[in-house]
Design a protein around this motif. Structure first.
Motif, PDB file in Angstrom:
ATOM      1  N   LEU A 256      -3.284   3.521  -7.623  1.00  0.00           N
ATOM      2  CA  LEU A 256      -3.248   3.441  -9.203  1.00  0.00           C
ATOM      3  C   LEU A 256      -4.194   2.804  -9.542  1.00  0.00           C
ATOM      4  N   PRO A 257      -4.459   2.646 -10.988  1.00  0.00           N
ATOM      5  CA  PRO A 257      -5.619   1.852 -11.630  1.00  0.00           C
ATOM      6  C   PRO A 257      -5.068   0.502 -11.803  1.00  0.00           C
ATOM      7  N   GLU A 258      -6.110  -0.518 -11.566  1.00  0.00           N
ATOM      8  CA  GLU A 258      -5.663  -1.872 -11.519  1.00  0.00           C
ATOM      9  C   GLU A 258      -6.108  -2.398 -13.088  1.00  0.00           C
ATOM     10  N   THR A 259      -5.149  -2.196 -13.890  1.00  0.00           N
ATOM     11  CA  THR A 259      -5.099  -2.634 -15.347  1.00  0.00           C
ATOM     12  C   THR A 259      -4.242  -3.829 -15.548  1.00  0.00           C
ATOM     13  N   PRO A 260      -4.721  -4.885 -16.050  1.00  0.00           N
ATOM     14  CA  PRO A 260      -4.064  -6.161 -16.366  1.00  0.00           C
ATOM     15  C   PRO A 260      -2.990  -5.628 -17.481  1.00  0.00           C
ATOM     16  N   ARG A 261      -1.612  -6.168 -17.522  1.00  0.00           N
ATOM     17  CA  ARG A 261      -0.800  -5.992 -18.466  1.00  0.00           C
ATOM     18  C   ARG A 261      -1.372  -6.300 -19.727  1.00  0.00           C
ATOM     19  N   ASP A 262      -2.189  -7.012 -20.007  1.00  0.00           N
ATOM     20  CA  ASP A 262      -2.835  -7.304 -21.351  1.00  0.00           C
ATOM     21  C   ASP A 262      -3.844  -6.657 -21.677  1.00  0.00           C
ATOM     22  N   SER A 263      -4.378  -5.810 -20.974  1.00  0.00           N
ATOM     23  CA  SER A 263      -5.474  -4.762 -21.337  1.00  0.00           C
ATOM     24  C   SER A 263      -5.494  -4.229 -22.598  1.00  0.00           C
ATOM     25  N   PHE A 283       0.333  18.973 -15.329  1.00  0.00           N
ATOM     26  CA  PHE A 283       0.549  19.494 -16.622  1.00  0.00           C
ATOM     27  C   PHE A 283       1.989  18.655 -17.225  1.00  0.00           C
ATOM     28  N   LYS A 284       3.190  18.827 -16.545  1.00  0.00           N
ATOM     29  CA  LYS A 284       4.549  18.423 -17.170  1.00  0.00           C
ATOM     30  C   LYS A 284       4.343  16.851 -16.686  1.00  0.00           C
ATOM     31  N   ARG A 285       3.848  16.286 -15.824  1.00  0.00           N
ATOM     32  CA  ARG A 285       4.020  14.780 -15.576  1.00  0.00           C
ATOM     33  C   ARG A 285       3.218  14.053 -16.948  1.00  0.00           C
ATOM     34  N   THR A 286       2.013  14.846 -17.210  1.00  0.00           N
ATOM     35  CA  THR A 286       1.087  14.412 -18.209  1.00  0.00           C
ATOM     36  C   THR A 286       1.665  14.401 -19.598  1.00  0.00           C
ATOM     37  N   GLN A 287       2.787  15.353 -19.906  1.00  0.00           N
ATOM     38  CA  GLN A 287       3.680  15.476 -21.014  1.00  0.00           C
ATOM     39  C   GLN A 287       4.540  14.253 -21.077  1.00  0.00           C
ATOM     40  N   TRP A 288       5.301  14.005 -19.934  1.00  0.00           N
ATOM     41  CA  TRP A 288       6.326  13.059 -19.720  1.00  0.00           C
ATOM     42  C   TRP A 288       5.831  11.632 -20.039  1.00  0.00           C
ATOM     43  N   LEU A 289       4.674  11.438 -19.457  1.00  0.00           N
ATOM     44  CA  LEU A 289       3.820   9.991 -19.573  1.00  0.00           C
ATOM     45  C   LEU A 289       3.279   9.659 -20.727  1.00  0.00           C
ATOM     46  N   THR A 290       2.730  10.859 -21.526  1.00  0.00           N
ATOM     47  CA  THR A 290       2.182  10.553 -22.794  1.00  0.00           C
ATOM     48  C   THR A 290       3.145  10.249 -23.722  1.00  0.00           C
ATOM     49  N   GLN A 291       4.382  11.207 -23.765  1.00  0.00           N
ATOM     50  CA  GLN A 291       5.400  10.941 -24.785  1.00  0.00           C
ATOM     51  C   GLN A 291       6.226   9.723 -24.342  1.00  0.00           C
ATOM     52  N   GLU A 292       6.052   9.182 -23.139  1.00  0.00           N
ATOM     53  CA  GLU A 292       6.725   7.791 -22.859  1.00  0.00           C
ATOM     54  C   GLU A 292       5.638   6.598 -23.531  1.00  0.00           C
ATOM     55  N   LEU A 293       4.422   6.927 -23.317  1.00  0.00           N
ATOM     56  CA  LEU A 293       3.658   5.932 -24.121  1.00  0.00           C
ATOM     57  C   LEU A 293       3.667   5.773 -25.426  1.00  0.00           C
ATOM     58  N   VAL A 294       4.021   6.987 -26.357  1.00  0.00           N
ATOM     59  CA  VAL A 294       4.127   7.079 -27.744  1.00  0.00           C
ATOM     60  C   VAL A 294       5.494   6.127 -27.873  1.00  0.00           C
ATOM     61  N   GLU A 302       3.361  -1.907 -28.358  1.00  0.00           N
ATOM     62  CA  GLU A 302       2.412  -1.882 -27.285  1.00  0.00           C
ATOM     63  C   GLU A 302       2.491  -0.722 -26.089  1.00  0.00           C
ATOM     64  N   PRO A 303       1.342  -0.199 -25.823  1.00  0.00           N
ATOM     65  CA  PRO A 303       1.468   0.673 -24.878  1.00  0.00           C
ATOM     66  C   PRO A 303       1.706   0.246 -23.166  1.00  0.00           C
ATOM     67  N   SER A 304       2.714  -0.523 -23.270  1.00  0.00           N
ATOM     68  CA  SER A 304       2.866  -1.257 -21.899  1.00  0.00           C
ATOM     69  C   SER A 304       3.313  -0.149 -20.858  1.00  0.00           C
ATOM     70  N   PRO A 305       2.747  -0.379 -19.658  1.00  0.00           N
ATOM     71  CA  PRO A 305       3.386   0.404 -18.571  1.00  0.00           C
ATOM     72  C   PRO A 305       4.708   0.168 -18.150  1.00  0.00           C
ATOM     73  N   PRO A 306       5.447   1.083 -17.634  1.00  0.00           N
ATOM     74  CA  PRO A 306       6.997   0.937 -17.410  1.00  0.00           C
ATOM     75  C   PRO A 306       6.955  -0.132 -16.246  1.00  0.00           C
ATOM     76  N   LYS A 307       8.022  -0.545 -15.866  1.00  0.00           N
ATOM     77  CA  LYS A 307       8.048  -1.632 -14.874  1.00  0.00           C
ATOM     78  C   LYS A 307       8.616  -0.989 -13.676  1.00  0.00           C
ATOM     79  N   ALA A 308       8.063  -1.078 -12.620  1.00  0.00           N
ATOM     80  CA  ALA A 308       8.410  -0.626 -11.436  1.00  0.00           C
ATOM     81  C   ALA A 308       9.736  -0.831 -10.990  1.00  0.00           C
ATOM     82  N   THR A 309      10.554   0.116 -10.202  1.00  0.00           N
ATOM     83  CA  THR A 309      12.012   0.065  -9.822  1.00  0.00           C
ATOM     84  C   THR A 309      11.703   0.296  -8.455  1.00  0.00           C
ATOM     85  N   LEU A 310      12.916  -0.111  -7.701  1.00  0.00           N
ATOM     86  CA  LEU A 310      12.987   0.277  -6.048  1.00  0.00           C
ATOM     87  C   LEU A 310      12.892   1.570  -5.976  1.00  0.00           C
TER      88      LEU A 310
END
Length: 386
Positions: A256-263, A283-294, A302-310
């Motif tokens: 996974l890319p090492e991106t600080p949350r405030d980047s 393809f489908k994962r890209t649609q889900w994740l870009t929609q989630e970003l928007v 802010e385009p914050s990444p979703p928090k990880a869950t168990l």
């Protein structure tokens, strides 16, 4: 130095998908710059995916779709798989590019610039981009051009590499109603997993691809040789003409890319880990994740990444385990995938492969793989990480 609200570095699948969903929202009023070195005027990609047959924004450009697919596995196992409420869909790269670019061209707030992207930097004032055409800054830069490292010894790194030909034959040779999604009736020589697939256009025309999961590429001539062998010896086609060819390499990695949350530079697409590590589907994962970003931008600004869950951690662990098993050759990949398709209902398996299955269903499906090999793979994966 011109300032934008958002800069999208890379106008491929992820970049154009993100711009498309922005353009369907109030973000269409923002100043958006899309940077890419290519015009995106060639059919350089083939995207296949399954999805439930509901209305989708890209339905108008689905080139072909099917409710059933063929699977040919190890030990002579073969089956026509009923996809249930799913359809297997094929979108061509050029159709996707034209569809999205036409949609975006109607918005004067969106600017395209064909140029090579150099350095991307997060600063206190925003995301800073240096290109051959000049320097730009934005509140946020979405980066799909920076490559993943793929050298972290604590991670599992494999490549999906493939070559495909669109061919025609003088006689009917293909079943236009049912594609071949996976075909292991080919020699499993060398390291990795090898299979082919066939996407029929009609009875005399199809796209045939040879795919390898391994940590190293083949010599260029080997892809051609294996395609010829598959078409001649498995499909029993002796006479054919090649009209178009495609070659690609996709990382299958749990890195996974090492991106600080405030980047102010946010990684997306392959660069952002959007490719499904265990299958290479994007393809489908890209649609889900870009929609989630928007959605995140609209909700929080802010385009914050979703928090990880168990549960999300466990799903990533399963992906990592499969990669470990294949890379260390703990068990035959051909046999593993045959077990999965032979012992599970196809719609349930597709939901699992999408990462949308319940925890109980995930455990049931994982019980159908070679348990000792996967246990060793999971233990090795955890030891390396911790």
């Amino acid at each position: 130095m011109k300032r934008y609200d958002y800069i999208i570095a890379g106008g491929g699948l992820a970049g154009l998908s993100l711009a498309y969903y922005m353009n369907q929202s109030v973000l269409r009023n923002k100043q958006i710059l899309i940077l890419d070195r290519d015009e995106k005027n060639k059919n350089d990609r083939t995207w296949c995916f399954w999805e439930t047959d509901r209305e989708s924004p890209f339905d108008p450009i689905v080139f072909r779709k099917w409710p059933e697919v063929y699977f040919y596995g190890s030990g002579g196992f073969e089956k026509k798989l009923d996809l249930g409420n799913y359809a297997y869909k094929w979108i061509r790269g050029i159709d996707f590019y034209n569809f999205v670019k036409t949609d975006l061209a109607a918005n004067p707030n969106i600017t395209f610039l064909q140029t090579n992207v150099g350095r991307l930097t997060s600063t206190a004032d925003g995301g800073f981009v240096i290109t051959e055409a000049g320097q730009f800054i934005a509140d946020y830069v979405f980066d799909s051009v920076t490559s993943l490292r793929l050298d972290n010894k604590k991670r599992e790194n494999m490549l999906q590499h493939f070559k495909g030909w669109e061919i025609s034959t003088p006689q009917p040779s293909f079943d236009p109603d049912v594609p071949i999604m996976m075909d292991y009736r080919i020699a499993q020589t060398g390291l990795g997993v090898r299979f082919s697939y066939v996407l029929p256009v009609d009875e005399k025309r199809a796209f045939v691809e040879y795919t390898v999961f391994s940590d190293k590429l083949l010599e260029p001539a080997e892809y051609d040789r294996e395609l010829h062998t598959y078409i001649r010896d498995v499909l029993n086609i002796q006479d054919f003409e090649i009209h178009h060819e495609e070659f690609g390499v996709i990382p299958m990695t749990d890195e996974l890319p090492e991106t600080p949350r405030d980047s102010r530079v946010i990684r997306i697409g392959t660069s952002g880990g959007y490719v499904k590590a265990s299958s290479g589907y994007a393809f489908k994962r890209t649609q889900w994740l870009t929609q989630e970003l928007v959605s995140q931008i609209l909700t929080t600004g802010e385009p914050s990444p979703p928090k990880a869950t168990l549960h999300s951690w466990f799903k990533r662990l399963m992906d990592s385990t499969l990669l470990n098993v294949l890379l260390r050759e703990r068990h035959s990949g051909e046999v593993i995938f045959t077990h999965l398709y032979k012992k599970n209902l196809t719609p349930k398996l597709l939901t699992f492969m999408d990462g949308k299955a319940s925890f109980a269903d995930e455990l049931r499906i994982m019980s159908t793989v070679p348990l000792w090999a996967f246990t060793k793979g999971m233990v090795d994966t955890l030891i390396k990480r911790f």
